[in-house]
Design a protein around this motif. Sequence first.
Motif, PDB file in Angstrom:
ATOM      1  N   SER A 201       0.809  -1.213   0.000  1.00  0.00           N
ATOM      2  CA  SER A 201       0.000   0.000   0.000  1.00  0.00           C
ATOM      3  C   SER A 201       0.845   1.268   0.000  1.00  0.00           C
ATOM      4  O   SER A 201       0.399   2.308  -0.474  1.00  0.00           O
ATOM      5  CB  SER A 201      -0.939   0.007   1.210  1.00  0.00           C
ATOM      6  N   VAL A 202       2.099   1.207   0.495  1.00  0.00           N
ATOM      7  CA  VAL A 202       2.907   2.423   0.588  1.00  0.00           C
ATOM      8  C   VAL A 202       3.944   2.508  -0.530  1.00  0.00           C
ATOM      9  O   VAL A 202       4.062   3.531  -1.204  1.00  0.00           O
ATOM     10  CB  VAL A 202       3.598   2.505   1.977  1.00  0.00           C
ATOM     11  N   TYR A 203       4.733   1.464  -0.750  1.00  0.00           N
ATOM     12  CA  TYR A 203       5.887   1.553  -1.636  1.00  0.00           C
ATOM     13  C   TYR A 203       5.722   0.890  -2.995  1.00  0.00           C
ATOM     14  O   TYR A 203       6.360   1.301  -3.962  1.00  0.00           O
ATOM     15  CB  TYR A 203       7.110   0.903  -0.961  1.00  0.00           C
ATOM     16  N   ALA A 204       4.936  -0.143  -3.126  1.00  0.00           N
ATOM     17  CA  ALA A 204       4.929  -0.978  -4.323  1.00  0.00           C
ATOM     18  C   ALA A 204       4.565  -0.196  -5.583  1.00  0.00           C
ATOM     19  O   ALA A 204       5.195  -0.391  -6.635  1.00  0.00           O
ATOM     20  CB  ALA A 204       3.968  -2.148  -4.141  1.00  0.00           C
ATOM     21  N   LYS A 205       3.593   0.679  -5.513  1.00  0.00           N
ATOM     22  CA  LYS A 205       3.158   1.415  -6.712  1.00  0.00           C
ATOM     23  C   LYS A 205       4.303   2.260  -7.272  1.00  0.00           C
ATOM     24  O   LYS A 205       4.557   2.270  -8.474  1.00  0.00           O
ATOM     25  CB  LYS A 205       1.960   2.284  -6.351  1.00  0.00           C
ATOM     26  N   LYS A 206       5.031   2.967  -6.396  1.00  0.00           N
ATOM     27  CA  LYS A 206       6.141   3.819  -6.840  1.00  0.00           C
ATOM     28  C   LYS A 206       7.281   2.981  -7.407  1.00  0.00           C
ATOM     29  O   LYS A 206       7.891   3.344  -8.418  1.00  0.00           O
ATOM     30  CB  LYS A 206       6.634   4.647  -5.636  1.00  0.00           C
ATOM     31  N   ILE A 207       7.561   1.827  -6.795  1.00  0.00           N
ATOM     32  CA  ILE A 207       8.655   0.969  -7.283  1.00  0.00           C
ATOM     33  C   ILE A 207       8.326   0.420  -8.670  1.00  0.00           C
ATOM     34  O   ILE A 207       9.180   0.399  -9.570  1.00  0.00           O
ATOM     35  CB  ILE A 207       8.921  -0.171  -6.280  1.00  0.00           C
ATOM     36  N   VAL A 208       7.082   0.002  -8.897  1.00  0.00           N
ATOM     37  CA  VAL A 208       6.678  -0.515 -10.211  1.00  0.00           C
ATOM     38  C   VAL A 208       6.755   0.585 -11.259  1.00  0.00           C
ATOM     39  O   VAL A 208       7.240   0.367 -12.385  1.00  0.00           O
ATOM     40  CB  VAL A 208       5.263  -1.136 -10.125  1.00  0.00           C
ATOM     41  N   GLU A 209       6.291   1.804 -10.908  1.00  0.00           N
ATOM     42  CA  GLU A 209       6.365   2.926 -11.854  1.00  0.00           C
ATOM     43  C   GLU A 209       7.817   3.260 -12.199  1.00  0.00           C
ATOM     44  O   GLU A 209       8.153   3.498 -13.369  1.00  0.00           O
ATOM     45  CB  GLU A 209       5.675   4.164 -11.266  1.00  0.00           C
ATOM     46  N   ASP A 210       8.692   3.294 -11.193  1.00  0.00           N
ATOM     47  CA  ASP A 210      10.106   3.589 -11.440  1.00  0.00           C
ATOM     48  C   ASP A 210      10.756   2.496 -12.304  1.00  0.00           C
ATOM     49  O   ASP A 210      11.571   2.789 -13.189  1.00  0.00           O
ATOM     50  CB  ASP A 210      10.875   3.711 -10.117  1.00  0.00           C
ATOM     51  N   PHE A 211      10.381   1.239 -12.082  1.00  0.00           N
ATOM     52  CA  PHE A 211      10.936   0.137 -12.876  1.00  0.00           C
ATOM     53  C   PHE A 211      10.480   0.240 -14.327  1.00  0.00           C
ATOM     54  O   PHE A 211      11.282   0.072 -15.254  1.00  0.00           O
ATOM     55  CB  PHE A 211      10.514  -1.205 -12.278  1.00  0.00           C
TER      56      PHE A 211
ATOM     57  N   LYS B 284      16.203   6.874  -8.664  1.00  0.00           N
ATOM     58  CA  LYS B 284      16.955   8.085  -9.005  1.00  0.00           C
ATOM     59  C   LYS B 284      16.322   9.310  -8.348  1.00  0.00           C
ATOM     60  O   LYS B 284      17.040  10.225  -7.944  1.00  0.00           O
ATOM     61  CB  LYS B 284      17.001   8.273 -10.523  1.00  0.00           C
ATOM     62  N   GLU B 285      15.007   9.331  -8.254  1.00  0.00           N
ATOM     63  CA  GLU B 285      14.276  10.433  -7.611  1.00  0.00           C
ATOM     64  C   GLU B 285      13.446   9.847  -6.465  1.00  0.00           C
ATOM     65  O   GLU B 285      12.271   9.540  -6.643  1.00  0.00           O
ATOM     66  CB  GLU B 285      13.354  11.117  -8.621  1.00  0.00           C
ATOM     67  N   PRO B 286      14.038   9.684  -5.258  1.00  0.00           N
ATOM     68  CA  PRO B 286      13.290   9.056  -4.157  1.00  0.00           C
ATOM     69  C   PRO B 286      12.196   9.975  -3.604  1.00  0.00           C
ATOM     70  O   PRO B 286      12.337  11.191  -3.600  1.00  0.00           O
ATOM     71  CB  PRO B 286      14.367   8.793  -3.102  1.00  0.00           C
ATOM     72  N   SER B 287      11.127   9.345  -3.173  1.00  0.00           N
ATOM     73  CA  SER B 287      10.031  10.104  -2.559  1.00  0.00           C
ATOM     74  C   SER B 287      10.379  10.386  -1.091  1.00  0.00           C
ATOM     75  O   SER B 287      11.408   9.943  -0.578  1.00  0.00           O
ATOM     76  CB  SER B 287       8.735   9.300  -2.648  1.00  0.00           C
ATOM     77  N   ASP B 288       9.518  11.122  -0.405  1.00  0.00           N
ATOM     78  CA  ASP B 288       9.772  11.449   1.007  1.00  0.00           C
ATOM     79  C   ASP B 288       9.838  10.193   1.863  1.00  0.00           C
ATOM     80  O   ASP B 288      10.648  10.101   2.783  1.00  0.00           O
ATOM     81  CB  ASP B 288       8.678  12.382   1.540  1.00  0.00           C
ATOM     82  N   GLU B 289       8.965   9.216   1.591  1.00  0.00           N
ATOM     83  CA  GLU B 289       8.970   7.975   2.368  1.00  0.00           C
ATOM     84  C   GLU B 289      10.247   7.177   2.135  1.00  0.00           C
ATOM     85  O   GLU B 289      10.754   6.507   3.029  1.00  0.00           O
ATOM     86  CB  GLU B 289       7.750   7.106   2.025  1.00  0.00           C
ATOM     87  N   GLU B 290      10.788   7.232   0.899  1.00  0.00           N
ATOM     88  CA  GLU B 290      11.996   6.467   0.587  1.00  0.00           C
ATOM     89  C   GLU B 290      13.248   7.128   1.155  1.00  0.00           C
ATOM     90  O   GLU B 290      14.253   6.455   1.364  1.00  0.00           O
ATOM     91  CB  GLU B 290      12.133   6.316  -0.931  1.00  0.00           C
ATOM     92  N   ARG B 291      13.225   8.404   1.418  1.00  0.00           N
ATOM     93  CA  ARG B 291      14.371   9.114   1.984  1.00  0.00           C
ATOM     94  C   ARG B 291      14.487   8.934   3.495  1.00  0.00           C
ATOM     95  O   ARG B 291      15.517   9.212   4.068  1.00  0.00           O
ATOM     96  CB  ARG B 291      14.253  10.613   1.686  1.00  0.00           C
ATOM     97  N   MET B 292      13.425   8.479   4.141  1.00  0.00           N
ATOM     98  CA  MET B 292      13.429   8.368   5.598  1.00  0.00           C
ATOM     99  C   MET B 292      14.385   7.291   6.092  1.00  0.00           C
ATOM    100  O   MET B 292      14.497   6.229   5.486  1.00  0.00           O
ATOM    101  CB  MET B 292      12.019   8.009   6.105  1.00  0.00           C
ATOM    102  N   THR B 293      15.027   7.588   7.214  1.00  0.00           N
ATOM    103  CA  THR B 293      15.840   6.579   7.878  1.00  0.00           C
ATOM    104  C   THR B 293      14.905   5.710   8.730  1.00  0.00           C
ATOM    105  O   THR B 293      13.785   6.115   9.020  1.00  0.00           O
ATOM    106  CB  THR B 293      16.895   7.240   8.787  1.00  0.00           C
TER     107      THR B 293
END
Length: 162
Positions: free
Chosen positions: A111-121, A133-142
């Motif tokens: 629900s959070v990451y899969a859609k963005k990963i598929v679009e980027d792929f 290459k262009e991470p979202s706010d959720e992907e930049r979080m530690t």
Amino acid sequence: MFSAQLQIIRSISTSAARHGKKNFRKFQLFNKRGNRLFKQNMRENPQPDLLDKRGVRDIGYRVGNKFVTVPERIPELIVPDLTDFKLKPYVSYKAPDIKQDEFTAEDLFNSVYAKKIVEDFNNGNLNEDGSPKEPSDEERMTPEMAELKARQTGTDLFCSNE
């Protein structure tokens, strides 16, 4: 001829004899439940620790004979305006039961990451190591920032599933 029959009856007593029916001193008598003498004694010498408030909280405190009201202790009831509200406050027993599976870590990832990963792929926006290459706010979080954000109050109330 005289015949004596001895009948043995077993009885169990849960209190001592002096705490029988006529000794009401062991019972706490609250508010309207006391007898005339109890009420008269409470008028002459009030004992606030004996009064039962029946779940009602004080809205202040007493200083001598003066009662000081604390505004923060006054309960505030927030009631929504239900004019032109279409739903009724009744749920029929014939309504079907809602069966919902447990929300797993895989469901959260989807629900959070899969859609963005598929679009980027599909668009070729991934580096050689698989990072975007262009991470979202959720992907930049530690991991520490993500845990802190997840523990904030109300995080589950304002999320949007889009």
